[in-house]
Design a protein around this motif. Structure first.
Motif, PDB file in Angstrom:
ATOM      1  N   SER A 245      44.741  41.099  39.808  1.00 16.30           N
ATOM      2  CA  SER A 245      43.328  41.183  40.190  1.00 16.30           C
ATOM      3  C   SER A 245      42.401  41.562  39.044  1.00 16.30           C
ATOM      4  CB  SER A 245      43.108  42.162  41.355  1.00 16.30           C
ATOM      5  OG  SER A 245      43.841  41.761  42.490  1.00 16.30           O
ATOM      6  N   ASP A 246      42.888  41.638  37.794  1.00 12.09           N
ATOM      7  CA  ASP A 246      41.941  41.838  36.708  1.00 12.09           C
ATOM      8  C   ASP A 246      41.383  40.481  36.270  1.00 12.09           C
ATOM      9  OD1 ASP A 246      43.962  40.695  35.200  1.00 12.09           O
ATOM     10  OD2 ASP A 246      43.920  42.214  33.630  1.00 12.09           O
ATOM     11  N   TYR A 247      40.347  40.508  35.407  1.00  9.31           N
ATOM     12  CA  TYR A 247      39.660  39.257  35.056  1.00  9.31           C
ATOM     13  C   TYR A 247      38.935  39.437  33.737  1.00  9.31           C
ATOM     14  CZ  TYR A 247      36.448  35.256  35.495  1.00  9.31           C
ATOM     15  OH  TYR A 247      35.746  34.094  35.284  1.00  9.31           O
ATOM     16  N   ILE A 248      39.193  38.525  32.811  1.00  8.66           N
ATOM     17  CA  ILE A 248      38.440  38.441  31.563  1.00  8.66           C
ATOM     18  C   ILE A 248      37.513  37.232  31.675  1.00  8.66           C
ATOM     19  CG2 ILE A 248      38.556  38.141  29.069  1.00  8.66           C
ATOM     20  CD1 ILE A 248      41.406  39.239  29.189  1.00  8.66           C
ATOM     21  N   GLY A 249      36.240  37.423  31.346  1.00  8.06           N
ATOM     22  CA  GLY A 249      35.283  36.332  31.446  1.00  8.06           C
ATOM     23  C   GLY A 249      34.437  36.206  30.198  1.00  8.06           C
ATOM     24  N   TYR A 281      35.096  42.249  31.379  1.00 12.19           N
ATOM     25  CA  TYR A 281      36.451  42.528  31.849  1.00 12.19           C
ATOM     26  C   TYR A 281      36.357  43.314  33.146  1.00 12.19           C
ATOM     27  CZ  TYR A 281      41.253  44.243  32.130  1.00 12.19           C
ATOM     28  OH  TYR A 281      42.526  44.520  32.567  1.00 12.19           O
ATOM     29  N   SER A 282      36.983  42.826  34.188  1.00  9.95           N
ATOM     30  CA  SER A 282      36.953  43.469  35.494  1.00  9.95           C
ATOM     31  C   SER A 282      38.359  43.921  35.871  1.00  9.95           C
ATOM     32  CB  SER A 282      36.413  42.489  36.544  1.00  9.95           C
ATOM     33  OG  SER A 282      36.577  42.998  37.841  1.00  9.95           O
ATOM     34  N   PHE A 283      38.486  45.166  36.331  1.00  9.44           N
ATOM     35  CA  PHE A 283      39.798  45.654  36.758  1.00  9.44           C
ATOM     36  C   PHE A 283      39.624  46.695  37.855  1.00  9.44           C
ATOM     37  CE2 PHE A 283      38.364  48.484  33.456  1.00  9.44           C
ATOM     38  CZ  PHE A 283      38.772  49.753  33.850  1.00  9.44           C
ATOM     39  N   LYS A 284      40.613  46.772  38.720  1.00 10.67           N
ATOM     40  CA  LYS A 284      40.585  47.715  39.834  1.00 10.67           C
ATOM     41  C   LYS A 284      41.143  49.067  39.388  1.00 10.67           C
ATOM     42  CE  LYS A 284      40.702  44.941  44.054  1.00 10.67           C
ATOM     43  NZ  LYS A 284      39.641  45.730  44.707  1.00 10.67           N
ATOM     44  N   VAL A 285      40.354  50.116  39.572  1.00 16.86           N
ATOM     45  CA  VAL A 285      40.837  51.474  39.346  1.00 16.86           C
ATOM     46  C   VAL A 285      41.727  51.896  40.508  1.00 16.86           C
ATOM     47  CG1 VAL A 285      40.132  53.869  39.003  1.00 16.86           C
ATOM     48  CG2 VAL A 285      38.772  52.006  38.028  1.00 16.86           C
ATOM     49  N   ASN A 286      41.322  51.528  41.712  1.00 20.68           N
ATOM     50  CA  ASN A 286      42.117  51.715  42.932  1.00 20.68           C
ATOM     51  C   ASN A 286      41.623  50.705  43.951  1.00 20.68           C
ATOM     52  OD1 ASN A 286      39.757  52.896  44.191  1.00 20.68           O
ATOM     53  ND2 ASN A 286      40.251  54.802  43.118  1.00 20.68           N
ATOM     54  N   ASP A 287      42.038  50.838  45.199  1.00 19.58           N
ATOM     55  CA  ASP A 287      41.668  49.844  46.205  1.00 19.58           C
ATOM     56  C   ASP A 287      40.164  49.810  46.485  1.00 19.58           C
ATOM     57  OD1 ASP A 287      44.271  49.074  46.466  1.00 19.58           O
ATOM     58  OD2 ASP A 287      44.683  50.288  48.239  1.00 19.58           O
ATOM     59  N   SER A 288      39.444  50.874  46.147  1.00 19.72           N
ATOM     60  CA  SER A 288      38.030  50.969  46.495  1.00 19.72           C
ATOM     61  C   SER A 288      37.084  50.822  45.317  1.00 19.72           C
ATOM     62  CB  SER A 288      37.745  52.328  47.172  1.00 19.72           C
ATOM     63  OG  SER A 288      38.556  52.494  48.316  1.00 19.72           O
ATOM     64  N   VAL A 289      37.591  50.981  44.091  1.00 16.58           N
ATOM     65  CA  VAL A 289      36.711  51.030  42.920  1.00 16.58           C
ATOM     66  C   VAL A 289      37.118  49.972  41.909  1.00 16.58           C
ATOM     67  CG1 VAL A 289      35.866  52.434  41.000  1.00 16.58           C
ATOM     68  CG2 VAL A 289      36.284  53.491  43.223  1.00 16.58           C
ATOM     69  N   THR A 290      36.149  49.174  41.469  1.00 16.97           N
ATOM     70  CA  THR A 290      36.352  48.185  40.414  1.00 16.97           C
ATOM     71  C   THR A 290      35.415  48.498  39.257  1.00 16.97           C
ATOM     72  OG1 THR A 290      36.969  46.459  42.005  1.00 16.97           O
ATOM     73  CG2 THR A 290      36.264  45.736  39.814  1.00 16.97           C
ATOM     74  N   MET A 291      35.952  48.519  38.039  1.00 15.28           N
ATOM     75  CA  MET A 291      35.149  48.717  36.832  1.00 15.28           C
ATOM     76  C   MET A 291      34.901  47.370  36.176  1.00 15.28           C
ATOM     77  SD  MET A 291      34.586  52.001  36.514  1.00 15.28           S
ATOM     78  CE  MET A 291      34.216  52.267  34.784  1.00 15.28           C
ATOM     79  N   ILE A 292      33.662  47.165  35.673  1.00 22.88           N
ATOM     80  CA  ILE A 292      33.301  45.886  35.061  1.00 22.88           C
ATOM     81  C   ILE A 292      32.532  46.151  33.759  1.00 22.88           C
ATOM     82  CG2 ILE A 292      32.357  43.586  35.483  1.00 22.88           C
ATOM     83  CD1 ILE A 292      32.207  44.267  38.442  1.00 22.88           C
TER      84      ILE A 292
END
Length: 312
Positions: A245-249, A281-292
């Motif tokens: 579920s991470d993403y580089i754009g 770059y987007s990644f999940k810290v946990n199920d509720s929080v995503t850092m971008i």
């Protein structure tokens, strides 16, 4: 997000939204380059109904769907998703760029879409800011009527959209220089070509690719004002590179730039090469929080004077 169904097949959607950032030209609100993808454009600390519309199948077929609502945008009624790039900062990069055809403007609207089993899809919809008082499809109504033809498979998509915009419709300002605008009562016709492709497997060095090209022509602008403008966008994406579920754009492109003026002459865009970009770059810290985290920048974004930007 509130979703209600009355029959099991229909849906009433309502989005409530609040925030303390106001549309006063401040940070994260200035179009084109500083409009953040999640900017709240309501009043300070207001809680508002941001979107509301109703969808229902037409007849017994699941292929036909009707939309109607007092707060909706054209692109919620499109036949198919047109881009798989995920913007990190620039809202301008949504939908392969919110350019000549796809710019956002919430108002009353209705539409219909068809999605076939063979990948072909079509839609037609209208959004109007003056239909309730001036009448839909009249010259006094500020409206945007979009019609799309699309073909979509698991790995790729192509589409063409015709957008007919009446009475100084200006939602393309998300992705345009300052010279690209309609005079009062002027109309515009725009075309948007979109395509994307993705590899069979994610997590490899081969990126997903989304591209867009728009062209718009104006009718009713005064002499010396823009008659025709065009833009392009390219978005590269690498999902699931380091974790699920991470993403580089990497997104970049040229906002709408005047290519022809009414009566000849220049509209101020001849000497500039407008360009904006972002690396995200987007990644999940946990199920509720995503850092971008995102780095973004551009040059000649609005005009040739003091419009080179860089930010994080």
């Amino acid at each position: 997000d509130l979703n209600t169904s009355f029959t099991g097949d229909d849906s009433l959607y309502v989005r409530l939204r609040t925030g303390n950032g106001k549309n006063n030209g401040g940070s994260f609100y200035e179009k084109t380059a500083f409009y953040h993808t999640d900017t709240y454009s309501g009043g300070v600390d207001d809680l508002k109904v941001d979107k509301i519309w109703y969808t229902t199948p037409i007849g017994s077929s699941e292929k036909w769907t009707a939309f109607i609502g007092p707060r909706i945008e054209n692109y919620y009624m499109y036949a198919a998703p047109v881009s798989i790039y995920r913007p990190g900062f620039h809202k301008a990069f949504k939908l392969g760029s919110l350019s000549a055809s796809y710019g956002a403007s919430t108002a009353q609207g209705f539409g219909v879409k068809y999605v076939g089993d063979n990948g072909f899809a079509a839609s037609s919809n209208v959004v109007s800011t003056g239909g309730a008082t001036d009448g839909f499809f009249t010259k006094e109504d500020a409206s945007k009527w979009d019609t799309m033809l699309a073909y979509t498979k698991d790995q790729y998509h192509v589409s063409l959209t015709l957008s007919q915009q009446d009475n100084d419709w200006s939602s393309y300002s998300y992705y345009a220089t300052s010279t690209v605008k309609a005079d009062s009562k002027a109309d515009a016709t725009a075309y948007a070509a979109r395509a994307y492709w993705r590899p069979q497997d994610s997590g490899t060095a081969t990126p997903e690719v989304s591209v867009g090209y728009d062209i718009i022509s104006f009718e009713g602008n005064a002499s010396g004002k823009v008659k025709e403008a065009s833009s392009y966008f390219v978005g590269l994406g690498w999902p699931d590179m380091f974790m699920d579920s991470d993403y580089i754009g990497l997104g970049f492109g040229q906002p709408l730039k005047s290519t022809e003026t009414v009566g000849g002459g220049t509209a101020g865009d001849d000497a500039i090469s407008p360009f904006i970009w972002e690396l995200t770059y987007s990644f999940k810290v946990n199920d509720s929080v995503t850092m971008i985290p995102t780095v973004f920048g551009g040059s000649d974004v609005v005009s040739a004077t003091d419009q080179d930007i860089f930010g994080l």
